[in-house]
Design a protein around this motif. Structure first.
Motif, PDB file in Angstrom:
ATOM      1  N   THR A 208       0.833  -1.186   0.000  1.00  0.00           N
ATOM      2  CA  THR A 208       0.000   0.000   0.000  1.00  0.00           C
ATOM      3  C   THR A 208       0.876   1.248   0.000  1.00  0.00           C
ATOM      4  O   THR A 208       1.800   1.361   0.804  1.00  0.00           O
ATOM      5  CB  THR A 208      -0.900   0.010   1.256  1.00  0.00           C
ATOM      6  N   PRO A 209       0.616   2.198  -0.907  1.00  0.00           N
ATOM      7  CA  PRO A 209       1.422   3.428  -0.919  1.00  0.00           C
ATOM      8  C   PRO A 209       1.337   4.144   0.420  1.00  0.00           C
ATOM      9  O   PRO A 209       0.322   4.088   1.114  1.00  0.00           O
ATOM     10  CB  PRO A 209       0.777   4.261  -2.036  1.00  0.00           C
ATOM     11  N   CYS A 210       2.417   4.806   0.790  1.00  0.00           N
ATOM     12  CA  CYS A 210       2.503   5.471   2.086  1.00  0.00           C
ATOM     13  C   CYS A 210       1.926   6.880   1.969  1.00  0.00           C
ATOM     14  O   CYS A 210       2.509   7.751   1.333  1.00  0.00           O
ATOM     15  CB  CYS A 210       3.959   5.529   2.525  1.00  0.00           C
ATOM     16  N   ALA A 211       0.750   7.108   2.567  1.00  0.00           N
ATOM     17  CA  ALA A 211       0.116   8.427   2.517  1.00  0.00           C
ATOM     18  C   ALA A 211       0.690   9.359   3.576  1.00  0.00           C
ATOM     19  O   ALA A 211       0.791  10.565   3.361  1.00  0.00           O
ATOM     20  CB  ALA A 211      -1.391   8.295   2.696  1.00  0.00           C
ATOM     21  N   ASN A 212       1.055   8.817   4.741  1.00  0.00           N
ATOM     22  CA  ASN A 212       1.609   9.625   5.833  1.00  0.00           C
ATOM     23  C   ASN A 212       2.756   8.881   6.484  1.00  0.00           C
ATOM     24  O   ASN A 212       2.626   7.702   6.820  1.00  0.00           O
ATOM     25  CB  ASN A 212       0.534   9.916   6.891  1.00  0.00           C
ATOM     26  N   MET A 213       3.871   9.588   6.653  1.00  0.00           N
ATOM     27  CA  MET A 213       5.024   9.009   7.328  1.00  0.00           C
ATOM     28  C   MET A 213       5.037   9.489   8.770  1.00  0.00           C
ATOM     29  O   MET A 213       5.068  10.690   9.028  1.00  0.00           O
ATOM     30  CB  MET A 213       6.331   9.421   6.643  1.00  0.00           C
ATOM     31  N   ARG A 214       4.969   8.560   9.718  1.00  0.00           N
ATOM     32  CA  ARG A 214       4.972   8.906  11.128  1.00  0.00           C
ATOM     33  C   ARG A 214       6.348   8.643  11.719  1.00  0.00           C
ATOM     34  O   ARG A 214       6.890   7.557  11.573  1.00  0.00           O
ATOM     35  CB  ARG A 214       3.929   8.081  11.891  1.00  0.00           C
ATOM     36  N   MET A 215       6.888   9.657  12.381  1.00  0.00           N
ATOM     37  CA  MET A 215       8.215   9.525  12.972  1.00  0.00           C
ATOM     38  C   MET A 215       8.152   9.035  14.416  1.00  0.00           C
ATOM     39  O   MET A 215       9.183   8.915  15.070  1.00  0.00           O
ATOM     40  CB  MET A 215       8.950  10.863  12.911  1.00  0.00           C
ATOM     41  N   VAL A 216       6.951   8.764  14.923  1.00  0.00           N
ATOM     42  CA  VAL A 216       6.808   8.263  16.294  1.00  0.00           C
ATOM     43  C   VAL A 216       6.386   6.794  16.228  1.00  0.00           C
ATOM     44  O   VAL A 216       5.877   6.333  15.214  1.00  0.00           O
ATOM     45  CB  VAL A 216       5.764   9.089  17.075  1.00  0.00           C
ATOM     46  N   PRO A 217       6.588   6.036  17.297  1.00  0.00           N
ATOM     47  CA  PRO A 217       6.181   4.630  17.289  1.00  0.00           C
ATOM     48  C   PRO A 217       4.658   4.483  17.315  1.00  0.00           C
ATOM     49  O   PRO A 217       3.929   5.406  17.684  1.00  0.00           O
ATOM     50  CB  PRO A 217       6.806   4.067  18.571  1.00  0.00           C
ATOM     51  N   ALA A 218       4.196   3.296  16.950  1.00  0.00           N
ATOM     52  CA  ALA A 218       2.786   2.925  17.082  1.00  0.00           C
ATOM     53  C   ALA A 218       2.684   1.708  17.992  1.00  0.00           C
ATOM     54  O   ALA A 218       3.539   0.815  17.942  1.00  0.00           O
ATOM     55  CB  ALA A 218       2.173   2.613  15.721  1.00  0.00           C
TER      56      ALA A 218
END
Length: 585
Positions: free
Chosen positions: A236-246
């Motif tokens: 799946t294409p990456c719409a949002n890059m999160r720099m914090v953990p999940a």
């Protein structure tokens, strides 16, 4: 004490490391091989000759500083362990715990920055000498995990594994190029290292792995890892890059118990993510209604809207698209949580009580701080001085829907409140559904006494101050027999929190069971002839009446405890207060 010895060097080391990171960013931004910022886009190569030795030494110095910080943190933790009774030093212990939590977060962030520096150094070397692709070996033995938590950045930069050894729940770490589609609940990692495991991890992220019937209601989380021969375009294409953990976990509410929610969700969540200082995204797989009911406390753990998996919007109503992360945790840490005496649960080694007490106090303090609640006075201080106040008693009254569901309650709650007022307490009924969770925590932090039946949201006592009083009312037939453990968890919790614990057990004549003929009136036969779970279910539904003489005796003991604390505070202040010397408030 550990605090006085460890605090100055911790802060000094942290400031020096921050300055080192700032200088490293400056040096690299002006001297990178592409002449650009290490955080931004690269520019055209220059013809300058690169001297990697100084950068190599800088990275080594930064790692050495991290090693020193690690040692300082270890000494601080050891000092806390050797400081004596953690409960008698509650305030100092809480402050040091919170400071260590913040420092651990900064420590993790510094590790990530160090890895960036080393990566850039590797890139520089590859330009000078294409055969020198590896940064020279540097001692990293001090970069140990925090408890059972593997460090975020390892030498390979990727991780894909689960620890399934705990009987309560699994704990999985994924680090790398990770794509998460909240609506479909798909998690995919594109692995680039040959040493990274490939395949599928399936996890039910809830802390009752031993309860097969309950776990059937927990949605499995499936994560796939493939590559390096795989093609990233297929994901799946990456719409949002999160720099914090999940962090992915199942919502609570499976047992409708406040104590179970504390044990299985809130405290493990605190232990899993406290080092991130709210810089973490929470993703919840089940019981979305429970999430909405507990938003006040869940928001204390994160600065970001909570994601509801299998939904296309987050809790704030924002439309969700595929998100990319570098670090994902599935499941919660269960290595340090409150005891569970549920029938059928496997036995575990007893927890380290000092560590658990300190963790509970820190949890309550962190929740209050993030709810922006004011500091609370020590118990008994309100009784000292020229104008003492009445102690506050909270009376747990179950919500009407809870009473209908459980058939469990206190028949003479109004009389209990009236007698408590006669004896000099300010009484407030709680648990009636009015107010928010923030209001509840605020009240608990100011209450001196808490009275309630076992199971009637008594788990909220975690927010009481040390040395407060808790009076637990236990129904007929629920204790005193092999396998009968009703109320044991709240007694354990009160002890861990340093509370004064009082208990009253109903007899047959004080219970609604006395008006119901049948086997329920013979608990000895019931507990010996049935499984613990079946016997507990038989006695769970009952309404009890506390006799006036028993109630007055219990409240008199609570009052004397509070008066003794008030006299201690008055003596410490040098204040003569006749109202704290007698039996009347």
């Amino acid at each position: 004490m550990g605090q006085s010895q460890a605090k100055p060097p911790l802060l000094a080391m942290f400031l020096s490391l921050c300055m080192g990171v700032f200088l490293s960013g400056f040096l690299f931004s002006s001297s990178l091989p592409y002449g650009g910022s290490m955080w931004g886009a690269q520019q055209a190569p220059t013809t300058s000759i690169l001297n990697t030795k100084s950068y190599d030494e800088h990275v080594a110095n930064l790692l050495s500083g991290l090693r020193d910080l690690r040692q300082e943190m270890d000494r601080a933790e050891q000092g806390m362990a050797e400081s004596g009774d953690a409960l008698s030093n509650a305030l100092a212990t809480q402050e040091l715990e919170i400071e260590l939590h913040h420092l651990r977060g900064e420590y993790v962030r510094l590790l990530k920055t160090t890895e960036e520096l080393r990566k850039n150094l590797t890139d520089m070397r590859s330009l000078v000498n294409p055969t020198a692709l590896a940064v020279r070996d540097i001692d990293e033995s001090h970069l140990r995990p925090e408890g059972s938590m593997s460090r975020i950045v390892d030498s390979k930069g990727e991780a894909f594994f689960c620890d399934r050894s705990h009987p309560d729940g699994d704990f999985c770490l994924i680090h790398g190029d990770i794509r998460i589609d909240s609506k479909s609940s798909t998690i995919v990692m594109y692995a680039t290292k040959e040493t990274t495991p490939r395949g599928t991890l399936t996890v039910q992220p809830f802390a009752r792995k031993w309860d097969a019937e309950l776990m059937r209601a927990v949605t499995p989380v499936v994560a796939d890892a493939s590559g390096p021969d795989g093609c990233p375009q297929k994901y799946t294409p990456c719409a949002n890059m999160r720099m914090v953990p999940a962090v992915i976990f199942a919502g609570g509410g499976f047992t409708n118990s406040t104590y179970d929610d504390l044990r299985e969700v809130f405290l493990p969540l605190h232990n899993t993510i406290h080092q991130y200082d709210s810089e973490v995204v929470l993703m919840v797989t089940d019981n979305h209604n429970w999430v909405k009911q507990h938003l006040d406390v869940l928001r204390s753990f994160t600065k970001y809207p909570i994601r509801l998996l299998k939904d296309d919007r987050d809790i704030a109503g924002n439309l969700l698209q595929a998100e990319c992360y570098r670090h994902v945790i599935v499941g919660l840490r269960m290595d340090l949580t409150v005891p569970d005496h549920s029938p059928g649960r496997p036995r575990l080694d007893p927890p380290d009580e000092k560590r658990l007490s300190s963790t509970l106090l820190a949890y309550s303090q962190v929740i209050a701080r993030r709810m922006r609640l004011p500091p609370s006075q020590p118990i008994g201080e309100c009784l000292a001085g020229a104008s003492p106040q009445k102690p506050v008693l909270g009376l747990l009254v179950p919500k009407s829907e809870s009473l209908q569901r459980t058939g469990r309650g206190l028949a003479n709650a109004e009389e209990v409140g009236r007698i408590a007022r006669q004896m000099g307490f300010t009484v407030q009924a709680i648990g009636t559904g009015n107010g928010t969770y923030v209001d509840l925590v605020k009240f608990m932090r100011g209450a001196d006494v808490l009275v309630g039946m076992a199971g009637d949201e008594l788990g909220h006592l975690v927010h009481l101050r040390p040395k407060a009083v808790v009076m637990q009312i236990i129904g007929f037939g629920e204790t005193g027999f092999p396998g009968a453990t009703a109320g044991r968890e709240y007694q354990d919790l009160a002890k861990l929190l340093g509370l004064r614990y009082l208990e009253w057990v109903a007899g047959l004549e004080e219970s609604s069971i006395g008006r119901e003929p049948g086997e329920r009136q013979t608990p000895a036969k019931v507990w010996s002839g049935k499984s613990a779970a079946a016997a507990a279910a038989i006695y769970r539904r009952q309404v009890v009446t506390v006799p006036e003489d028993a109630l007055r005796s219990q409240l008199a003991e609570a009052k004397e405890h509070l008066l003794a604390l008030g006299r201690q505070h008055a003596k410490a202040r040098g204040v003569k207060d006749p109202r704290t010397r007698g039996s009347d408030l």
